[in-house]
Design a protein around this motif. Structure first.
Motif, PDB file in Angstrom:
ATOM      1  N   ALA A 180       0.841  -1.200   0.000  1.00 27.69           N
ATOM      2  CA  ALA A 180       0.000   0.000   0.000  1.00 27.69           C
ATOM      3  C   ALA A 180       0.870   1.242   0.000  1.00 27.69           C
ATOM      4  O   ALA A 180       1.904   1.294   0.672  1.00 27.69           O
ATOM      5  CB  ALA A 180      -0.920   0.001   1.226  1.00 27.69           C
ATOM      6  N   ASN A 181       0.460   2.236  -0.810  1.00 27.59           N
ATOM      7  CA  ASN A 181       1.075   3.564  -0.832  1.00 27.59           C
ATOM      8  C   ASN A 181       2.430   3.609  -1.538  1.00 27.59           C
ATOM      9  O   ASN A 181       3.057   4.668  -1.573  1.00 27.59           O
ATOM     10  CB  ASN A 181       1.236   4.138   0.583  1.00 27.59           C
ATOM     11  N   VAL A 182       2.913   2.487  -2.083  1.00 34.25           N
ATOM     12  CA  VAL A 182       4.130   2.519  -2.892  1.00 34.25           C
ATOM     13  C   VAL A 182       3.715   2.853  -4.313  1.00 34.25           C
ATOM     14  O   VAL A 182       2.985   2.107  -4.962  1.00 34.25           O
ATOM     15  CB  VAL A 182       4.878   1.177  -2.848  1.00 34.25           C
ATOM     16  N   VAL A 183       4.166   4.013  -4.817  1.00 35.17           N
ATOM     17  CA  VAL A 183       3.710   4.464  -6.132  1.00 35.17           C
ATOM     18  C   VAL A 183       4.743   4.232  -7.218  1.00 35.17           C
ATOM     19  O   VAL A 183       4.421   4.363  -8.408  1.00 35.17           O
ATOM     20  CB  VAL A 183       3.326   5.958  -6.082  1.00 35.17           C
ATOM     21  N   ALA A 184       5.974   3.868  -6.854  1.00 33.83           N
ATOM     22  CA  ALA A 184       6.976   3.585  -7.888  1.00 33.83           C
ATOM     23  C   ALA A 184       8.134   2.827  -7.265  1.00 33.83           C
ATOM     24  O   ALA A 184       8.504   3.047  -6.110  1.00 33.83           O
ATOM     25  CB  ALA A 184       7.481   4.870  -8.535  1.00 33.83           C
ATOM     26  N   LEU A 185       8.684   1.878  -8.053  1.00 31.19           N
ATOM     27  CA  LEU A 185       9.909   1.174  -7.692  1.00 31.19           C
ATOM     28  C   LEU A 185      10.884   1.332  -8.853  1.00 31.19           C
ATOM     29  O   LEU A 185      10.496   1.252 -10.027  1.00 31.19           O
ATOM     30  CB  LEU A 185       9.635  -0.309  -7.422  1.00 31.19           C
ATOM     31  N   GLN A 186      12.159   1.507  -8.523  1.00 40.25           N
ATOM     32  CA  GLN A 186      13.137   1.835  -9.548  1.00 40.25           C
ATOM     33  C   GLN A 186      14.442   1.108  -9.246  1.00 40.25           C
ATOM     34  O   GLN A 186      14.881   1.017  -8.095  1.00 40.25           O
ATOM     35  CB  GLN A 186      13.359   3.355  -9.554  1.00 40.25           C
ATOM     36  N   LEU A 187      15.061   0.541 -10.291  1.00 34.98           N
ATOM     37  CA  LEU A 187      16.413   0.007 -10.204  1.00 34.98           C
ATOM     38  C   LEU A 187      17.340   1.031 -10.838  1.00 34.98           C
ATOM     39  O   LEU A 187      17.267   1.286 -12.047  1.00 34.98           O
ATOM     40  CB  LEU A 187      16.518  -1.342 -10.917  1.00 34.98           C
ATOM     41  N   SER A 188      18.203   1.619 -10.028  1.00 32.45           N
ATOM     42  CA  SER A 188      19.106   2.670 -10.499  1.00 32.45           C
ATOM     43  C   SER A 188      20.502   2.089 -10.654  1.00 32.45           C
ATOM     44  O   SER A 188      21.082   1.555  -9.707  1.00 32.45           O
ATOM     45  CB  SER A 188      19.122   3.832  -9.506  1.00 32.45           C
ATOM     46  N   LEU A 189      21.038   2.172 -11.874  1.00 33.52           N
ATOM     47  CA  LEU A 189      22.372   1.645 -12.184  1.00 33.52           C
ATOM     48  C   LEU A 189      23.381   2.780 -12.131  1.00 33.52           C
ATOM     49  O   LEU A 189      23.175   3.853 -12.714  1.00 33.52           O
ATOM     50  CB  LEU A 189      22.374   0.996 -13.571  1.00 33.52           C
ATOM     51  N   GLU A 190      24.464   2.553 -11.414  1.00 32.31           N
ATOM     52  CA  GLU A 190      25.488   3.577 -11.255  1.00 32.31           C
ATOM     53  C   GLU A 190      25.985   4.069 -12.618  1.00 32.31           C
ATOM     54  O   GLU A 190      26.333   3.273 -13.493  1.00 32.31           O
ATOM     55  CB  GLU A 190      26.650   3.013 -10.444  1.00 32.31           C
ATOM     56  N   GLY A 191      25.935   5.400 -12.799  1.00 39.20           N
ATOM     57  CA  GLY A 191      26.419   6.003 -14.020  1.00 39.20           C
ATOM     58  C   GLY A 191      25.421   6.012 -15.157  1.00 39.20           C
ATOM     59  O   GLY A 191      25.710   6.545 -16.224  1.00 39.20           O
ATOM     60  N   ALA A 192      24.217   5.441 -14.941  1.00 35.92           N
ATOM     61  CA  ALA A 192      23.202   5.408 -16.010  1.00 35.92           C
ATOM     62  C   ALA A 192      22.123   6.425 -15.696  1.00 35.92           C
ATOM     63  O   ALA A 192      21.682   6.549 -14.556  1.00 35.92           O
ATOM     64  CB  ALA A 192      22.593   4.013 -16.133  1.00 35.92           C
ATOM     65  N   ASP A 193      21.686   7.166 -16.735  1.00 30.67           N
ATOM     66  CA  ASP A 193      20.657   8.191 -16.545  1.00 30.67           C
ATOM     67  C   ASP A 193      19.257   7.663 -16.777  1.00 30.67           C
ATOM     68  O   ASP A 193      18.284   8.355 -16.517  1.00 30.67           O
ATOM     69  CB  ASP A 193      20.912   9.371 -17.500  1.00 30.67           C
ATOM     70  N   LEU A 194      19.128   6.437 -17.305  1.00 31.00           N
ATOM     71  CA  LEU A 194      17.804   5.874 -17.597  1.00 31.00           C
ATOM     72  C   LEU A 194      17.556   4.690 -16.683  1.00 31.00           C
ATOM     73  O   LEU A 194      17.965   3.556 -16.994  1.00 31.00           O
ATOM     74  CB  LEU A 194      17.708   5.439 -19.074  1.00 31.00           C
ATOM     75  N   PRO A 195      16.899   4.914 -15.537  1.00 32.08           N
ATOM     76  CA  PRO A 195      16.667   3.805 -14.603  1.00 32.08           C
ATOM     77  C   PRO A 195      15.533   2.904 -15.087  1.00 32.08           C
ATOM     78  O   PRO A 195      14.737   3.265 -15.943  1.00 32.08           O
ATOM     79  CB  PRO A 195      16.268   4.531 -13.317  1.00 32.08           C
ATOM     80  N   MET A 196      15.485   1.697 -14.510  1.00 29.63           N
ATOM     81  CA  MET A 196      14.376   0.771 -14.764  1.00 29.63           C
ATOM     82  C   MET A 196      13.270   1.130 -13.761  1.00 29.63           C
ATOM     83  O   MET A 196      13.445   0.989 -12.562  1.00 29.63           O
ATOM     84  CB  MET A 196      14.828  -0.679 -14.581  1.00 29.63           C
ATOM     85  N   LEU A 197      12.125   1.637 -14.259  1.00 30.98           N
ATOM     86  CA  LEU A 197      11.075   2.184 -13.397  1.00 30.98           C
ATOM     87  C   LEU A 197       9.777   1.410 -13.569  1.00 30.98           C
ATOM     88  O   LEU A 197       9.340   1.150 -14.690  1.00 30.98           O
ATOM     89  CB  LEU A 197      10.835   3.665 -13.727  1.00 30.98           C
ATOM     90  N   VAL A 198       9.174   1.041 -12.445  1.00 30.35           N
ATOM     91  CA  VAL A 198       7.834   0.434 -12.433  1.00 30.35           C
ATOM     92  C   VAL A 198       6.969   1.336 -11.566  1.00 30.35           C
ATOM     93  O   VAL A 198       7.294   1.598 -10.406  1.00 30.35           O
ATOM     94  CB  VAL A 198       7.846  -0.995 -11.852  1.00 30.35           C
TER      95      VAL A 198
END
Length: 574
Positions: A96-114
């Protein structure tokens, strides 16, 4: 035979009997005040500690622990990318109340976002880019890594929606091409906000959440309240990361004496501040003093009775009149003084009181049938009384009318017609009063209201839009009735005053402005608000309002077609 009241007052020599009671009462009040302060302090610290614990429990139990489980699952080297994305998606749906999860890769500007689809659509509706809004920049992630603040929420408010969002970063063991992965979650803190807003303590005191700068959080419009002494005391402790709860008394800048306490959640850089005015904290003392006065009066009566036997006929009627007066003061005009048969000034007072209560009740009922302007005019005339005549006033007139009312009234019972109309007018009356308007009269299914004073056009237009929205919900609840509302507004000069016969007058408004508003109302379609040019020009720029020009319409009494404008809410315009 009447017994003069002065003959009975000689027993007042027994008033010395009241002095011991006053001394005891003073000591009792002082002791009670100390006890009440102790109870209030315990209440304040208990509420602050409760909310602190609730914040930490919600964050750690409902968000941080499940996010750690998701992080561990995504860290599983046996899962491929598709499976990890699926795990993120399923995990977010369950939390509940989680509106986004993201995998952020060091040095990358385009994260994997759900992201949560419903919340993303809400952001888009507010004019925001969901991906840009819910993504966490790599610079923010790098800062968390550098400071080691994993699991600590970074809180900010979305100005466009008013939502408070927390960003939480958790480290991962997995590496891609040797580069670090970080799991980042966006949390909607609405649950924390609701736990504060719905707390029962609000019925007697105030709860405020502040940050290290003394700014309120979890509210629509944050403000800096560092000038309050208790906030100033808590701010350094927030900055220092201290968690020492405290309690103190202080005086606000406006001079209000307060009692306050604060506590600090472990997971948020905030202080939970609870405040209670001394007036509320010691309300029981005022009641006690009132009771002491009543008891003192009874003791006084007893002393008088001992001095002179026949004075007992004095105290009982006075007390009855006093109780009846209290009920009348509370609005119960059916209260009467009963069982007072003494033939003296007290008996006369009881009879006059009963007559007065009856007349006040009648006057209160009559006030429901006249407008506020009528009451103001009567009060202004004072003892001179009302006379016929009028004065020129600049006003904005509002008319509303139900569409489909005739067909509706022919298909249901008269009792149901009255019930629906009463609900319809009740909703409108509350909205008109909120915008400082004055209802002149009800005519069938039509309401006629008047707005005067500063910003009258803007207030009238905003009132009309709110009436349209409220009545759409109310009238739409009657399936099969096809009821809707149309409204018309016009601004200009009118004649306001008392008109009619010498012994039967009506205080109302007349003039072309009234006629124009009524005719615009009749031209308005279902769910439509129409205004003429003067109102449109004066209300231009009103918050949340938009005007759409319509084709001029021919109106009775006007040689040329009249330019009109439809009023719309900016929130629904695309």
């Amino acid at each position: 035979m009447r017994f003069p009241l002065p003959l009975k007052f000689f027993v007042f020599a027994a008033c010395v009997a009241v002095a011991p009671l006053a001394l005891v009462g003073e000591n009792l009040v002082r002791i009670t005040r100390d006890e009440l302060k102790s109870a209030a302090n315990e209440d304040l610290t208990g509420v602050a500690a409760q909310l602190r614990g609730e914040f930490d429990s919600i964050y750690q139990g409902k968000w941080l622990a499940p996010l750690s489980v998701i992080r561990n699952g995504v860290d599983n080297h046996e899962l491929d990318v598709a499976q990890k994305v699926s795990l993120l998606t399923l995990g977010m749906e369950e939390l509940a109340n989680v509106v986004a999860l993201q995998l952020s890769l060091e040095g990358a500007d385009l994260p994997m976002l759900v992201s949560d689809q419903a919340y993303a659509e809400r952001l888009a509706g507010a004019g925001l880019d969901p991906v840009e809004t819910l993504s966490t920049p790599s610079a923010v992630v790098d800062n968390v890594v550098a400071t080691g603040q994993f699991g600590r929420p970074l809180v900010a408010q979305l100005a466009e929606t008013g939502d408070w969002i927390a960003t939480v970063a958790l480290p991962m063991e997995s590496r891609i091409a040797g580069r670090r992965l970080t799991l980042v979650a966006k949390l909607d803190l609405g649950e924390l906000r609701r736990s504060v807003e719905r707390h029962p303590f609000h019925q007697r005191g105030e709860i405020t959440i502040v940050d290290h700068a003394g700014r309120t959080v979890l509210v629509d419009a944050p403000e800096v309240i560092a000038s309050r002494a208790i906030v100033g005391s808590a701010m350094p402790l927030i900055v220092a990361g201290a968690r020492a709860d405290a309690l103190e008394g202080y005086v606000r800048p406006d001079g209000t004496s307060m009692l306050g306490a604060y506590a600090f959640p472990d997971w948020f850089p905030w202080a939970v501040i609870t405040e209670l005015s001394e007036a509320n904290a010691y309300a029981v003392i005022h009641e006690m003093m009132r009771r002491i006065i009543v008891v003192g009066s009874l003791g006084f009566a007893a002393a008088s009775l001992a001095a002179l036997l026949f004075s007992r006929g004095l105290t009982a009627p006075i007390l009855r009149i006093g109780r009846a007066a209290e009920r009348v003061g509370e609005g119960d005009f059916a209260a009467r003084v009963e069982n007072v048969r003494s033939r003296d000034e007290i008996g006369d007072l009881a009879k006059r009181f009963n007559v007065m209560a009856a007349q006040l009740g009648e006057r209160l009922e009559l006030m429901k049938f006249v407008s506020q302007e009528t009451m103001t005019a009567i009060q202004a005339r004072g003892e001179e009384g009302m006379s016929r005549g009028g004065e020129r006033r600049e006003v904005t007139m509002l008319f509303s009318d139900i569409r489909g009312y005739t067909a509706f009234s022919e298909t249901v019972t008269p009792e149901e017609v009255i019930e629906v109309l009463n609900r319809y007018f009740e909703v409108q009356a509350e909205i008109v009063e909120r915008y400082d308007g004055d209802i002149d009269k009800f005519v069938g299914d039509e309401l006629m209201a008047m707005f005067v004073g500063e910003n009258k056009e803007q207030r009238a237009v905003q009132c009309a839009l709110e009436i349209k929205t409220a009545l759409a919900a109310l009238l739409g609840g009657h399936e099969g009735y096809s009821l809707e509302v149309g409204l018309g507004l016009a601004s200009g000069d009118v004649v306001l005053g008392a008109m009619g016969a010498r012994d039967r007058m009506d205080y109302t408004v007349l003039g072309s402005t009234v006629n124009l508003a009524a005719r615009l109302c009749s031209k308005a379609g279902p769910g439509e608000v129409l205004v003429e040019r003067a109102t449109r020009e004066a209300a231009e720029g009103a918050e949340g309002v938009r005007f759409a020009e319509q084709a001029p319409v021919a109106l009775k009494g006007y040689a040329e077609p009249v330019p009109i404008f439809a009023v719309e809410s900016r929130e629904i315009v695309t």
